[in-house]
Design an enzyme around this catalytic site. Structure first.
Site, PDB file in Angstrom:
ATOM      1  N   SER A  51       0.922  -1.147  -0.088  1.00  0.00           N
ATOM      2  CA  SER A  51       0.056   0.124  -0.003  1.00  0.00           C
ATOM      3  C   SER A  51       0.993   1.289   0.038  1.00  0.00           C
ATOM      4  CB  SER A  51      -1.032   0.130   1.119  1.00  0.00           C
ATOM      5  OG  SER A  51      -2.051   1.024   0.850  1.00  0.00           O
TER       6      SER A  51
ATOM      7  N   ASP B 102      -6.065  -3.611  -1.374  1.00  0.00           N
ATOM      8  CA  ASP B 102      -4.944  -3.470  -0.820  1.00  0.00           C
ATOM      9  C   ASP B 102      -4.279  -4.757  -0.067  1.00  0.00           C
ATOM     10  OD1 ASP B 102      -3.386  -2.590   1.876  1.00  0.00           O
ATOM     11  OD2 ASP B 102      -3.938  -0.623   0.959  1.00  0.00           O
TER      12      ASP B 102
END
Length: 338
Positions: A51, A194
């Site tokens: 991320s 994510d």
């Protein structure tokens, strides 16, 4: 020969914290190497990120037109300070009483995509200057996806960096999933969320990749520098949680999965490193001080607090950073993927 690994956790706008710590480390590397032009990526052989950590990691190994690192550690932090308010200001949480909006994400992804396009342009995974592993998760295939520069070169599985970063940062409830495509001649398609859903701390992924490199077979052959993003663990009381339904569990479940995963990764690596005398595993989890722990609070006030917290953490961990800088400067790297 030792492989030097940099791993950076997910955490949204809190990426400012590890970013600022790496600004300090880069200054130390400049001083110890005697080269004022030194960039952080020159002293690591493998970069891992999830991320926001993937964005930072990709920035450090993104090439300029001369094939050198394009961004300094400070310029990488500036991504967040200059653009964070736009990325996390492009939407608002839906009115929960309107059932038709319950499934809407908190933010539109247009600003995030614009920022990634601005900083990474048409850079390909194979163009990156060092081996890497950037983590995401495919919700259609139900498997982790780890984007690796060395595989893009050896196996011709290439992607635009901005696309894979969009996938690695697609936090459920914040951004819609990312549908991305590989570059020709490969024909891969992923539907990504994510990477923090499976590996908020990607250090264990990096460890697993590192043992595939020539001359590396155990943790004694590695220097691992793992940086957290200062998440503040929130406790949930039985009385408030026992009657939560599916919707009320959504945000806490993500919080527990992301932070619990990072805790387990640190536990595993700490146990592995304890079995080897002289192992060099560094885990730095910065403090938030007065900054908000929310991953999307990019208000001017909180950006200032995060920047200040990053500087305070760099001072707090100064001895560790000095030790790390000495090891990096005096350790020979550059390994070939087997």
């Amino acid at each position: 020969m030792t492989i030097r690994i940099l791993s950076i956790d997910g955490g949204g706008i809190r990426g400012i914290l590890p970013g600022q710590i790496l600004v300090s480390l880069e200054h130390k590397l400049k001083a110890k190497s005697g080269n004022p032009e030194t960039k952080i990526s020159e002293y690591f052989d493998l970069i891992a990120g999830t991320s926001t950590g993937a964005i930072l990691g990709a920035a450090y190994i993104c090439p300029n037109k001369k094939g050198k690192p394009k961004f300094s550690a400070q310029e990488a932090v500036n991504f967040y300070l200059e653009e964070g308010g736009k990325v996390f200001g492009s939407g608002s949480w839906p009115f929960l009483e309107r059932l038709k909006l319950i499934r809407e994400e908190k933010y539109c992804s247009n600003e995030l995509e614009r920022v990634l396009r601005k900083f990474f342009g048409k850079t390909k995974l194979s163009d990156l200057l060092k081996p890497c592993c950037f983590v995401s998760y495919d919700i259609k295939k139900r498997e982790q996806i780890i984007f690796r520069q060395h595989c893009a070169i050896v196996k011709n599985e290439d992607f635009l960096v901005r696309d894979l970063l969009r996938g690695s940062t697609a936090v459920p409830t914040y951004f819609e999933p990312a549908r991305i495509y590989s570059l020709p001649p490969s024909k891969n398609k992923y539907v990504l969320v994510d990477g923090g859903m499976v590996a908020s701390d990607p250090a264990l992924c990096a460890y697993s990749e590192a043992i595939k490199f020539s001359g590396v077979s155990r943790i004694e052959d590695m220097v691992i520098v793992s940086l957290g993003t200062g998440g503040q663990l929130k406790g949930y009381k039985y009385k408030e949680a026992k009657d939560w339904g599916i919707f009320n569990w959504a945000r806490p479940a993500i919080d527990i999965a992301v932070n619990g995963g990072a805790q387990m990764t640190h536990y595993y690596l700490k146990q592995i490193s304890s079995t080897a005398e002289g192992s060099q595993y560094y885990r730095i989890q910065p403090k938030l001080y007065t900054a908000d722990s929310a991953m999307d609070n990019a208000s001017p006030e909180n950006l200032r607090k995060l920047k200040n917290a990053g500087k305070k953490n760099a001072e707090y961990f100064d001895m560790e950073l000095e030790e790390i800088a000495d090891i990096l400067v005096n350790t020979q790297g550059n390994h070939r993927y087997q």
